[in-house]
Design a protein around this motif. Structure first.
Motif, short mmCIF file in Angstrom:
data_model
loop_
_atom_site.label_atom_id
_atom_site.label_comp_id
_atom_site.label_asym_id
_atom_site.label_seq_id
_atom_site.Cartn_x
_atom_site.Cartn_y
_atom_site.Cartn_z
N LEU A 167 -6.69 -1.35 0.53
CA LEU A 167 -6.49 -1.38 -0.93
C LEU A 167 -5.10 -1.86 -1.29
CD1 LEU A 167 -8.26 1.94 -2.01
CD2 LEU A 167 -9.10 -0.40 -2.27
N ALA A 168 -4.11 -1.51 -0.49
CA ALA A 168 -2.74 -1.96 -0.77
C ALA A 168 -2.64 -3.47 -0.66
CB ALA A 168 -1.77 -1.28 0.20
N ILE A 169 -3.30 -4.04 0.35
CA ILE A 169 -3.30 -5.51 0.50
C ILE A 169 -4.10 -6.16 -0.62
CG2 ILE A 169 -4.02 -7.43 1.97
CD1 ILE A 169 -3.50 -5.57 4.38
N ALA A 170 -5.25 -5.57 -0.95
CA ALA A 170 -6.09 -6.13 -2.01
C ALA A 170 -5.37 -6.13 -3.35
CB ALA A 170 -7.40 -5.35 -2.11
N ALA A 171 -4.47 -5.17 -3.57
CA ALA A 171 -3.73 -5.12 -4.84
C ALA A 171 -2.83 -6.33 -5.01
CB ALA A 171 -2.91 -3.83 -4.90
N LEU A 172 -2.43 -6.98 -3.92
CA LEU A 172 -1.67 -8.22 -4.03
C LEU A 172 -2.50 -9.33 -4.66
CD1 LEU A 172 0.08 -8.31 -0.52
CD2 LEU A 172 1.10 -7.63 -2.71
N VAL A 173 -3.84 -9.17 -4.58
CA VAL A 173 -4.76 -10.16 -5.16
C VAL A 173 -5.11 -9.78 -6.59
CG1 VAL A 173 -7.01 -11.29 -4.91
CG2 VAL A 173 -5.72 -10.58 -2.86
N THR A 174 -5.52 -8.53 -6.80
CA THR A 174 -6.12 -8.14 -8.08
C THR A 174 -5.16 -7.44 -9.03
OG1 THR A 174 -6.84 -6.04 -7.10
CG2 THR A 174 -8.37 -7.89 -6.98
N ASN A 175 -4.07 -6.93 -8.54
CA ASN A 175 -3.15 -6.16 -9.40
C ASN A 175 -1.71 -6.46 -9.02
OD1 ASN A 175 -2.44 -4.31 -11.39
ND2 ASN A 175 -2.45 -2.58 -9.96
N TRP A 176 -1.40 -7.76 -8.96
CA TRP A 176 -0.06 -8.15 -8.51
C TRP A 176 0.94 -8.08 -9.64
CZ3 TRP A 176 3.07 -12.95 -8.57
CH2 TRP A 176 4.14 -12.89 -7.65
N ARG A 177 2.02 -7.35 -9.41
CA ARG A 177 3.09 -7.21 -10.40
C ARG A 177 4.43 -7.53 -9.76
NH1 ARG A 177 0.34 -2.69 -10.12
NH2 ARG A 177 2.18 -1.55 -9.34
N GLY A 178 4.38 -8.42 -8.76
CA GLY A 178 5.60 -8.79 -8.06
C GLY A 178 5.87 -7.94 -6.84
N GLN A 179 4.94 -6.99 -6.52
CA GLN A 179 5.18 -6.09 -5.38
C GLN A 179 4.98 -6.83 -4.05
OE1 GLN A 179 2.44 -6.14 -7.19
NE2 GLN A 179 0.67 -5.28 -6.13
N GLY A 180 5.51 -6.23 -3.01
CA GLY A 180 5.39 -6.77 -1.67
C GLY A 180 6.75 -6.80 -1.00
N PRO A 181 6.81 -7.02 0.29
CA PRO A 181 5.65 -7.18 1.18
C PRO A 181 4.95 -5.85 1.46
CG PRO A 181 7.67 -7.20 2.45
CD PRO A 181 8.08 -7.14 1.00
N ILE A 182 3.69 -5.96 1.97
CA ILE A 182 2.92 -4.80 2.39
C ILE A 182 2.94 -4.75 3.92
CG2 ILE A 182 0.65 -3.67 2.37
CD1 ILE A 182 1.96 -3.80 -0.37
N TYR A 183 3.30 -3.59 4.45
CA TYR A 183 3.30 -3.41 5.90
C TYR A 183 2.14 -2.50 6.30
CZ TYR A 183 8.01 -5.38 5.88
OH TYR A 183 9.09 -6.20 5.72
N VAL A 184 1.32 -2.98 7.21
CA VAL A 184 0.25 -2.18 7.81
C VAL A 184 0.43 -2.29 9.32
CG1 VAL A 184 -1.31 -2.52 5.85
CG2 VAL A 184 -1.36 -4.13 7.77
N PRO A 185 -0.26 -1.48 10.12
CA PRO A 185 0.00 -1.50 11.57
C PRO A 185 -0.02 -2.89 12.19
CG PRO A 185 -1.40 0.35 11.03
CD PRO A 185 -1.25 -0.44 9.77
N GLY A 186 1.16 -3.34 12.63
CA GLY A 186 1.28 -4.61 13.34
C GLY A 186 1.27 -5.84 12.47
N ILE A 187 1.23 -5.68 11.13
CA ILE A 187 1.07 -6.84 10.24
C ILE A 187 1.99 -6.68 9.02
CG2 ILE A 187 -0.55 -8.29 8.95
CD1 ILE A 187 -2.82 -6.92 10.46
#
Length: 345
Positions: free
Chosen positions: A301-321
């Protein structure tokens, strides 16, 4: 004229299940003139012993040789004797070859149950490779399926987990997913087979045992009989849905993903134009296929929010990525070390 005694209904149910499964998997025979080999994963318990008996009877009539592998995990006192008793009964049933495989279970990273399962399947697959077996038959029942679905619901792990235990995967074939544990026990009794009673099946430190002895009986008492069958039907429907989604993802993946110099680029336009269920599956597929990372629901969901609810946030860190939004794409790159070190460098 002497008449044959009627076949016990439980024996008939186990034989019919094996016959249907072997007929459906006739393509596994290959082109060899020799009868193909199917091996039964035999623990000595009622489920696998009933499977061994049914496969020994049905297999040759369907064009299959049938053997057995008994995996000794060496986790309990007397395990070698249990394995040998199972081997003796398998040979009496006419299974050939019958092999006892001693394995070493290392539970440092996995729990003991998962580590034992991993060691068991590794041993089965190794024996299949050595013997040239075309199928490995395991004795998971409808009750096992119901327990698996309930555990998946409790973990909140989504439709893939809700789909439960697949009827076949690779060499593994599970003929008994429509057969009850009551049937396997009755089939053993009717055929004078002596199943082993695994003390782990009474140890309520295991979540599966608590589901079996407490949760399912409570659901049956409060909601009425047939809960296990209903959960098994739910798993079947969920598998159909998951298979359809997988096919859609396979069709989309080539249009979505490009190999960029820095990592994997995934089209924002395609991600945003598809329903959430497909979008989330695409994100998880990229993470698993390209980086070997299994994402949790929260990570997805955190990664998907970069697509559907982007407000300038990021980067998103998930295991190994590490995932950022850049130039009409999501850019997935491999993350080595902690995110804090990466941000400070």
């Amino acid at each position: 004229m002497n008449q044959r005694p009627p076949l016990h209904p439980a024996v008939a149910a186990t034989r019919l299940a094996v016959r249907q499964a072997l007929v459906e998997r006739a393509g596994s025979r290959g082109d060899s003139v020799e009868m193909p080999l199917a091996i039964v994963a035999l623990s000595g318990g009622a489920d696998s012993l009933a499977l061994a008996a049914a496969a020994a009877f049905v297999g040759p009539r369907c064009g299959w040789r049938v053997g057995a592998v008994i995996v000794d995990h060496a986790l309990q006192a007397g395990s070698a004797g249990v394995a040998e008793r199972a081997a003796v009964q398998a040979r009496k049933l006419g299974l050939d070859p019958v092999v006892v495989a001693l394995v070493s279970v290392e539970a440092r990273e996995l729990g003991p149950e998962a580590a034992a399962r991993q060691a068991r399947y590794r041993a089965l697959e190794e024996h299949a490779a050595v013997s040239g077996a075309s199928l490995i038959l395991t004795a998971h029942t409808r009750d096992d399926q119901a327990e698996q679905v309930l555990l998946g619901i409790a973990r909140g792990s989504g439709a893939r987990s809700l789909a439960g235990i697949p009827p076949h995967r690779g060499l593994i074939l599970r003929p008994f997913l429509g057969v009850t544990r009551v049937d396997t026990e009755a089939a053993c009794e009717a055929q004078a087979l002596e199943p082993w009673l695994d003390p782990h099946n009474e140890d309520d430190s295991y979540a599966r045992v608590r589901v079996r002895h407490r949760v399912l009986p409570l659901l049956e008492a409060e909601l009425g009989p047939g809960i296990a069958a209903a959960l098994a039907r739910t798993a079947e429907q969920a598998r159909e849905d998951a298979a359809a989604f997988d096919e859609m993802v396979n069709e989309l993946i080539e249009d979505v993903v490009e190999h960029a110099e820095a990592g994997i680029s995934v089209s924002l336009a395609v991600l945003s134009s598809n329903p959430a269920a497909l979008r989330h599956r695409l994100i998880r597929r990229v993470a698993e296929a390209e980086f070997g990372s299994e994402l949790s629901r929260e990570h997805t969901l955190a990664i998907a929010a970069l697509v559907t609810n982007w407000r300038g946030q990021g980067p998103i860190y998930v295991p190994g990525i590490k995932v950022i939004r850049s130039r009409g794409s999501l850019l997935f790159t491999r993350q080595i070390g902690s995110p804090r070190e990466a941000e400070s460098s």
